[in-house]
Design an enzyme around this catalytic site. Structure first.
Site, PDB file in Angstrom:
ATOM      1  N   SER A 108       8.568  12.375  33.897  1.00 26.26           N
ATOM      2  CA  SER A 108       7.380  12.361  34.760  1.00 26.26           C
ATOM      3  C   SER A 108       6.818  13.770  34.967  1.00 26.26           C
ATOM      4  CB  SER A 108       7.728  11.698  36.091  1.00 26.26           C
ATOM      5  OG  SER A 108       8.942  12.191  36.598  1.00 26.26           O
ATOM      6  N   GLU A 128      12.824   1.189  39.739  1.00 21.60           N
ATOM      7  CA  GLU A 128      13.007   0.305  38.579  1.00 21.60           C
ATOM      8  C   GLU A 128      14.139  -0.687  38.825  1.00 21.60           C
ATOM      9  OE1 GLU A 128      13.502   2.238  34.730  1.00 21.60           O
ATOM     10  OE2 GLU A 128      14.544   0.452  33.971  1.00 21.60           O
ATOM     11  N   HIS A 184       7.293  10.030  39.861  1.00 27.26           N
ATOM     12  CA  HIS A 184       8.055  10.955  40.699  1.00 27.26           C
ATOM     13  C   HIS A 184       7.698  12.393  40.342  1.00 27.26           C
ATOM     14  CE1 HIS A 184      11.155   7.565  41.371  1.00 27.26           C
ATOM     15  NE2 HIS A 184      10.343   7.670  42.404  1.00 27.26           N
TER      16      HIS A 184
HETATM   17  S1  SF4 Z   1       8.894   4.520  28.235  1.00 30.00           S
HETATM   18 FE1  SF4 Z   1       9.383   5.634  30.152  1.00 30.00          FE
HETATM   19  S2  SF4 Z   1       8.916   4.178  31.809  1.00 30.00           S
HETATM   20 FE2  SF4 Z   1       9.062   3.019  29.902  1.00 30.00          FE
HETATM   21  S3  SF4 Z   1      11.178   2.328  29.826  1.00 30.00           S
HETATM   22 FE3  SF4 Z   1      11.069   4.255  28.681  1.00 30.00          FE
HETATM   23  S4  SF4 Z   1      11.618   5.815  30.156  1.00 30.00           S
HETATM   24 FE4  SF4 Z   1      11.112   3.955  31.360  1.00 30.00          FE
END
Ligand code: SF4
Length: 279
Positions: A263, A127, A42
């Site tokens: 992100s 997710e 994102h």
């Molecule tokens: S590392 Fe990033 S993508 Fe993976 S679970 Fe944690 S927050 Fe989500």
């Protein structure tokens, strides 16, 4: 202005890994386009950078030619969607974060054991959609204790998991509500360490700053959560890039705390930092 930057600002492990997977896949494709099942992350700036390397978000995989390559993003997808992509004759490269894959596994095992899965998360987030796809019939998304109290009786033992980027405090409150209703419920605290570290650092950041800047895309749910937690501590400004900063938002501020969503590329954080320091 003086800028104090959070240690855990920017890409988490799962996002970094998904980007590296997409970059490697593009190199191996030798100039042929590589597609992602929706935006890889994102953040429009990073998606545009990947586009220059030949990696493009695909809104309609059914329109792709058989044999085309599709990268699954860090958030993961439901197993049924993966089967559908493969059924189209597409080559699927899985960049699901291993930690998200772990939450999907808990959901699958709970569903196989006849349990009802509750997911603390943002309904419709990629997710969460992926987790629900693993969680079997009767699975539900809840956004906090009130939603738990309003649920009809599931008629089966309950398992609670969390989207990886939820706030730990919200999870604790939700888990307490689940235990009150179903004392035999299984509670799986699946909030990611990266999320805990990023959110946990906010208190320290706020203590030494007059204002907080959060860098991230408006589409990023974890950036939004970080911003609302920060706003409870200090005046908070959310920006997508350095160009969004306005000096009048920092009148009287000597020190600014700087953090960013999972992100947000390092280059965007560095540009925001440089602009703040020049104010
Ligand atoms: S590392 Fe990033 S993508 Fe993976 S679970 Fe944690 S927050 Fe989500």
């Amino acid at each position: 202005m003086r800028v104090v930057q959070a240690r855990n600002a920017g890409f988490c492990f799962g996002v970094r890994r998904a980007i590296e997977t997409a970059e490697r896949t593009a190199r191996e494709a030798g100039g042929a386009p590589v597609h992602t099942d929706g935006p890889l992350i994102h953040n429009a700036h990073e998606v545009a950078r990947l586009g220059r390397l030949g990696v493009h978000p695909c809104a309609d995989p059914a329109a792709l030619p058989a044999g085309a390559t599709v990268v699954v993003r860090a958030h993961g997808i439901p197993p049924a969607r993966r089967a559908w992509l493969e059924g189209l004759g597409l080559r699927v490269v899985d960049a699901t974060c291993p930690r998200v894959a772990g939450i999907q596994r808990i959901c699958r095992e709970a569903a196989a054991a006849g349990r009802r899965v509750l997911v603390l998360g943002d309904a419709g987030h990629a997710e969460v959609v992926g987790l629900l796809g693993c969680a079997g019939p009767g699975a539900a998304v809840v956004d906090g204790p009130a939603a738990v109290e309003a649920l009809p009786d599931p008629g089966a033992p309950v398992t609670l998991v969390s989207q990886s980027t939820q706030a730990p405090e919200r999870f604790r409150e939700t888990a307490d509500a689940v235990r009150r209703r179903w004392p035999d419920a299984r509670i799986a605290d699946t909030i990611c360490r990266a999320t805990r570290d990023r959110q946990g650092e906010l208190g320290e950041l706020a203590a030494g700053a007059d204002a907080i800047v959060v860098v991230g895309s408006p589409e990023s749910a974890n950036t939004g959560r970080l911003a609302s937690l920060a706003a409870a501590l200090r005046p908070t400004v959310v920006v997508d890039s350095a160009e969004d900063l306005r000096a009048e938002d920092f009148a009287g501020a000597g020190t600014v705390g700087l953090t960013a969503g999972a992100s947000t590329p390092d280059a965007m954080i560095a540009a925001v930092r440089a602009r703040l320091e020049s104010m």
